[in-house]
Design an enzyme around this catalytic site. Sequence first.
Site, PDB file in Angstrom:
ATOM      1  N   ALA A 244       0.785  -1.248   0.069  1.00  0.00           N
ATOM      2  CA  ALA A 244      -0.152  -0.041  -0.102  1.00  0.00           C
ATOM      3  C   ALA A 244       0.717   1.248   0.119  1.00  0.00           C
ATOM      4  O   ALA A 244       0.266   2.268   0.267  1.00  0.00           O
ATOM      5  CB  ALA A 244      -0.991   0.043   1.193  1.00  0.00           C
ATOM      6  N   ALA A 245       2.242   1.315  -0.296  1.00  0.00           N
ATOM      7  CA  ALA A 245       3.040   2.141  -0.266  1.00  0.00           C
ATOM      8  C   ALA A 245       2.381   3.598  -1.234  1.00  0.00           C
ATOM      9  O   ALA A 245       2.748   4.546  -0.925  1.00  0.00           O
ATOM     10  CB  ALA A 245       4.439   1.968  -0.656  1.00  0.00           C
ATOM     11  N   GLY A 246       1.979   3.173  -2.428  1.00  0.00           N
ATOM     12  CA  GLY A 246       1.651   3.960  -3.432  1.00  0.00           C
ATOM     13  C   GLY A 246       0.430   4.699  -2.814  1.00  0.00           C
ATOM     14  O   GLY A 246       0.275   5.900  -3.323  1.00  0.00           O
ATOM     15  N   ASP A 247      -0.471   3.965  -2.367  1.00  0.00           N
ATOM     16  CA  ASP A 247      -1.883   4.413  -1.595  1.00  0.00           C
ATOM     17  C   ASP A 247      -1.381   5.573  -0.478  1.00  0.00           C
ATOM     18  O   ASP A 247      -1.967   6.720  -0.462  1.00  0.00           O
ATOM     19  CB  ASP A 247      -2.717   3.600  -1.241  1.00  0.00           C
ATOM     20  CG  ASP A 247      -3.061   2.602  -2.310  1.00  0.00           C
ATOM     21  OD1 ASP A 247      -3.356   3.166  -3.570  1.00  0.00           O
ATOM     22  OD2 ASP A 247      -3.425   1.461  -2.084  1.00  0.00           O
TER      23      ASP A 247
END
Length: 300
Positions: A244-247
């Site tokens: 979920a790093a991009g989120d």
Amino acid sequence: MGRQRPRIVVMGSANMDLVVTTAVLPKPGETVFGTDFVMVAGGKGANQAIAASRAGGDTALLGAIGSDAFGVTLKARIAAAGVDTERIRVVYGSSGVAIVTVDADGENTIVVTPAANSAFVGLTEAELAAVRQADVLVAQLEIPVQTVTEAARAARESGTRVLLNAAPAQPVPVELLDLVDLLVVNEAEARAIIGPGYAEPGALLDVVPRAVLTLGRQGAWYGDRDGTALHVPAVKVELVDSTAAGDAFTGALAVAWGEGRDLVDAVRWASAAGAACARKLGASVALPFRSEIDELYVPG
């Protein structure tokens, strides 16, 4: 007087994430043993809404969940993260589900079944009103593109800024791109938008006025039509799970932009959010709070 929280409306998917960890990702036809299992709220819409809320935004999620037990749990967990879930629709049938496998290096594979997310069409007046009253509308492409376009058009008419995270990778209609104020994509998503002629990130400025290209461990590129084009280095942390790093990046970016930060500084702060998220296992459970982002943030 305290800091005013920007109004962020996130329009997108909500999935139940079934996450298993394993030493190595299985090859086609191969069975491997897992080491751990968790079930958490996910989907890019839910993740980015929780990320924005934890980063300091007054955040609401617009989307759809199923009438099953996963739907009940999803709504409760999203609300518990401080997100306004009042306008989330409940449709008959299954909620969206994502099957996530994470290896010892933090790399992952994901299979998503959209289910209820695919039924999120035809915005109501209450949903459109929420968009019009927001400082920033955040959207992705895990719901029907016509719904995103409808919301973006309402945002443009009311002065709400539109941040599109064009994920997963797919061609994006010109009609939608013309309504985008800030585009956030990775390399695969950029190529899907620009097509075979894509060679460098500056090409994104042919279709949108501002763009961020996320580059994983290499950081991010930001450019705009005013002449800014620069690389923002990644924040170095021990990678545990990049799911979920991009989120986390996108949610924090929307909050920083809504607060009035210069966009280059906002990208730096968002990069710290992505790094903070990657230090933990899971999707929504790993999304960082504002204090964790500030801890890793390095001003330019």
